[in-house]
Scaffold this active site. Structure first.
Site: not given
Ligand code: SIN
Length: 487
Positions: A38, A41-42, A110, A224, A269, A327, A362, A367
């Site tokens: 994972n 992929l982040a 974010e 997510h 989220r 997610h 989270r 993470s």
């Molecule tokens: C995202 O890019 O939306 C995910 C980032 C995360 O899960 O911390």
């Protein structure tokens, strides 16, 4: 020299290996290839209060608020105060985070962050950039790829190794160690719709559960809000950073879905995922409108490549079809601030661990930071352990094939999405457990199952643990019981 086995080759496992390689014999065991995790992929990035106008206290406050104050506060304090220095070290070592034209680090925004504090590398390919960079620092480490962990070896001193087998059809083998680190990630593939790598199937949680190691907060799975959704299937994450850059969630009538919710599109989220799920249940289609995002393809090259791969006409209509999906696992193997689990000499780092840092939900981009902090703490604790004489463990007996029944993976994923998903009811949780418990996934010898069957058994065990805890855990954050809202 101490021997350390690390199960999992994502950021947390590799960073622990970097910090141990000078003083220990380190082997990283992974079910897939080095690039399957994972972490790779982040997209979103890594949160840290490195901007002079920001502070660890502000980051801590945002983390606690998003986590609905269910967090372990000392773990949050450790994350926000230790993380920035670890990042500075990586930057000194050459980690190429994105910078502005004047050379200053560039900080993105974010959901639920009160400050621009998200570092990216290579735009939305941060996970691949930082994980590859950390892997490039591994010089004295043995990799055993395509090798799965079947069970933990224990003696009076604690965890002394792992029984493994090479895939696809190797025989079980014992590997002994002075300490073992679980770094296997979460369990996203329990669900129909997920952002997770295909190798992420709850293995570390199942290993620990079968060994009697304490778990914590299993009800808390993060969904997510935005996965690319086409014809009833999902094709990876559409990073929240795009909403941070001005994109808006809309339906087929261009109605802004989050307009009346505090923090709108950048609400936590769990809030956004529930809103979208409710909107979808009314028969609407869901889109991310990117018309307000400047230089989209330049800032989000990974998402752009994915959209192009699937022929999404976003350049014409500025719409990305989305839906929520599994997610991140906030719960997992209970770990203290040194990543120590309830079994001496067994450590848990990154997503497989529950040290309480994420609480009930989270905060975005915490993470990868937790991967670094928890791995550094585990490495420090292992350095302090006394070295032991090698454990004497008999070779495992040849396994006899298991005749028990397991569900089809797709059936399990489908039910988990419907009954352990974004919204839950107690009746659904009971139904799920009644259905699940007709199968033979408890009290099994993992070595007696084929690799594919073991994956299903591990996910069954994880889903049982989620449902069990979801029945007793009051509704909070990402664990949302519908009855609690209408009572
Ligand atoms: C995202 O890019 O939306 C995910 C980032 C995360 O899960 O911390």
């Amino acid at each position: 020299m101490k021997t350390v086995l690390i199960i999992g080759g994502g950021l947390a496992g590799c960073y622990a290996a970097v910090r141990l390689q000078a003083t220990c014999n380190v082997t990283i065991i992974t079910k897939g290839a080095r690039a399957d995790s994972n972490s790779m992929l982040a997209q979103g990035g890594i949160a840290a209060s490195l901007d002079p106008g920001d502070s660890p206290q502000a980051h801590e406050a945002d983390t606690l608020k998003a986590g609905v104050y269910h967090n372990n506060e000392p773990a949050v304090a450790q994350l926000v105060t230790t993380g920035p220095a670890l990042l500075e070290e990586l930057i000194q070592a050459g980690m190429p985070f994105d910078r502005q034209a004047d050379g200053q680090l560039s900080f993105g925004l974010e959901g639920a962050h009160s400050h621009h504090r998200i570092l990216h590398a290579n735009g939305d390919r941060t996970g691949a950039a930082i994980t590859s960079f950390v892997q490039s620092l591994l010089h004295h480490v043995t990799w055993e790829t395509h090798t799965e962990a079947l069970s933990l070896v224990q003696d009076a001193a604690g965890c002394r190794g792992v029984v493994v087998r090479h895939l696809p059809d190797g025989q079980p083998q014992v590997k002994t160690a002075d300490a073992v680190i679980l770094a296997t990630g979460g369990l996203g593939n329990l669900y129909d719709f997920t952002t997770n790598d295909h190798t992420v199937t709850g293995d570390g949680i199942a290993l620990a559960a079968r060994a009697g190691v304490a778990l914590h907060d299993m009800a808390f799975v993060q969904f997510h809000p935005t996965l690319l959704a086409l014809n009833g299937r999902c094709y990876g994450l559409i990073t929240e950073a795009i909403r941070g850059a001005g994109a808006v969630l809309v339906d087929e009538n261009h109605t802004p879905i989050m307009a009346k919710v505090p923090q709108k599109d950048l609400a936590p989220r769990d809030v956004v995922a529930r809103h979208l799920t409710a909107w979808q249940a009314k028969g609407h289609k869901l889109f991310l409108d990117i018309s307000a995002v400047a230089d989209f393809t330049e800032h989000f090259p990974g998402v752009t490549a994915n959209l192009d791969r699937h022929h999404v006409p976003f350049r014409q209509d500025h719409l990305i079809p989305i839906q929520p999906g599994a997610h991140f696992m906030m719960g997992g193997v209970k770990a203290d601030l040194q990543a120590q689990t309830s079994l001496p000499r067994l450590f848990a780092v990154g997503e497989v661990a529950c040290n309480g840092v994420h609480g009930a939900n989270r905060l975005a981009s915490n993470s990868l930071l937790d991967c670094l902090v928890s791995a550094a703490k585990a490495a420090q604790a292992i350095q302090a352990l006394p070295e032991l004489a090698p454990a004497h463990v008999p070779a495992p007996a040849a396994p006899t094939p298991n005749a028990g029944r397991l569900p089809a993976l797709e059936a399990l994923q489908h039910r988990a999405w419907a009954e352990l998903g974004v919204e839950r009811t107690k009746a659904q949780l009971h139904d799920f457990l009644q259905w699940l418990r007709q199968f033979d996934y408890r009290d099994i010898d993992p070595a007696s199952l084929t690799p594919a069957a073991l994956t299903v058994a591990n996910l069954c065990l994880c889903s049982d643990l989620i449902a069990e805890q979801a029945l007793v855990q009051p509704s909070l954050g990402a664990h949302y019981l519908k009855e609690a809202q209408t009572a």
